[in-house]
Design a protein around this motif. Sequence first.
Motif, PDB file in Angstrom:
ATOM      1  N   LEU A 101      41.277  32.856  33.693  1.00  0.00           N
ATOM      2  CA  LEU A 101      41.825  32.227  34.896  1.00  0.00           C
ATOM      3  C   LEU A 101      42.924  33.080  35.521  1.00  0.00           C
ATOM      4  O   LEU A 101      42.935  33.311  36.731  1.00  0.00           O
ATOM      5  N   ARG A 102      43.831  33.558  34.697  1.00  0.00           N
ATOM      6  CA  ARG A 102      44.937  34.375  35.218  1.00  0.00           C
ATOM      7  C   ARG A 102      44.437  35.717  35.759  1.00  0.00           C
ATOM      8  O   ARG A 102      44.898  36.187  36.808  1.00  0.00           O
ATOM      9  N   PHE A 103      43.509  36.367  35.089  1.00  0.00           N
ATOM     10  CA  PHE A 103      42.997  37.658  35.536  1.00  0.00           C
ATOM     11  C   PHE A 103      42.312  37.533  36.895  1.00  0.00           C
ATOM     12  O   PHE A 103      42.576  38.312  37.815  1.00  0.00           O
ATOM     13  N   TYR A 104      41.450  36.536  37.041  1.00  0.00           N
ATOM     14  CA  TYR A 104      40.752  36.394  38.318  1.00  0.00           C
ATOM     15  C   TYR A 104      41.680  35.867  39.402  1.00  0.00           C
ATOM     16  O   TYR A 104      41.481  36.147  40.578  1.00  0.00           O
ATOM     17  N   TRP A 105      42.708  35.120  39.038  1.00  0.00           N
ATOM     18  CA  TRP A 105      43.736  34.715  40.005  1.00  0.00           C
ATOM     19  C   TRP A 105      44.455  35.946  40.545  1.00  0.00           C
ATOM     20  O   TRP A 105      44.609  36.114  41.750  1.00  0.00           O
ATOM     21  N   LEU A 106      44.885  36.804  39.637  1.00  0.00           N
ATOM     22  CA  LEU A 106      45.582  38.022  40.053  1.00  0.00           C
ATOM     23  C   LEU A 106      44.661  38.967  40.821  1.00  0.00           C
ATOM     24  O   LEU A 106      45.095  39.657  41.736  1.00  0.00           O
TER      25      LEU A 106
END
Length: 163
Positions: free
Chosen positions: A142-147
């Motif tokens: 989630l965090r990787f694709y958010w960033l």
Amino acid sequence: MKTKYLLPSRLRILGWILVLICTPLGVWYLAAENSFPFHLVINIPWPFEGNNEMLPIKDGLLYLSIVDEVLALGALFGFFVVGFTKQLIEDERIALLRLEALQWGIYANYLLLALSVIFVHGPSFITVITYNMFTPLIIFVLRFYWLLFISPAMEAKRERSLV
């Protein structure tokens, strides 16, 4: 940039398919308790005599439902593949985003684990620990694709509004 230990990008679609199928079905399986409509049972010969109330034994066969194991492995493998496949342009920025997202996943996992140790006791602790094994991968993805996708668009929108 030469990357080590990343999966080929063509596997990402398989990972997303597994995530989108196994995760909702796994949540449904956990919520439905014994009324889940799909069953996958394996029969193992059981040579021991006697009636055990904890095990489903009938006619010398042990009946085990493996739906939860299949769904958990599918979700874990899917999140792993989604998180660790190469991007089309794999540069230093992507490597840095991947590292930051992985760091967030580990921090969040240990925070949730510490809170679980403090506030959850008894048999439900095992259930919480079982869910806790999914949190690093889920938060990392989630965090990787958010960033990677959402954060640059929000940054550009903010810069346009300042002009």
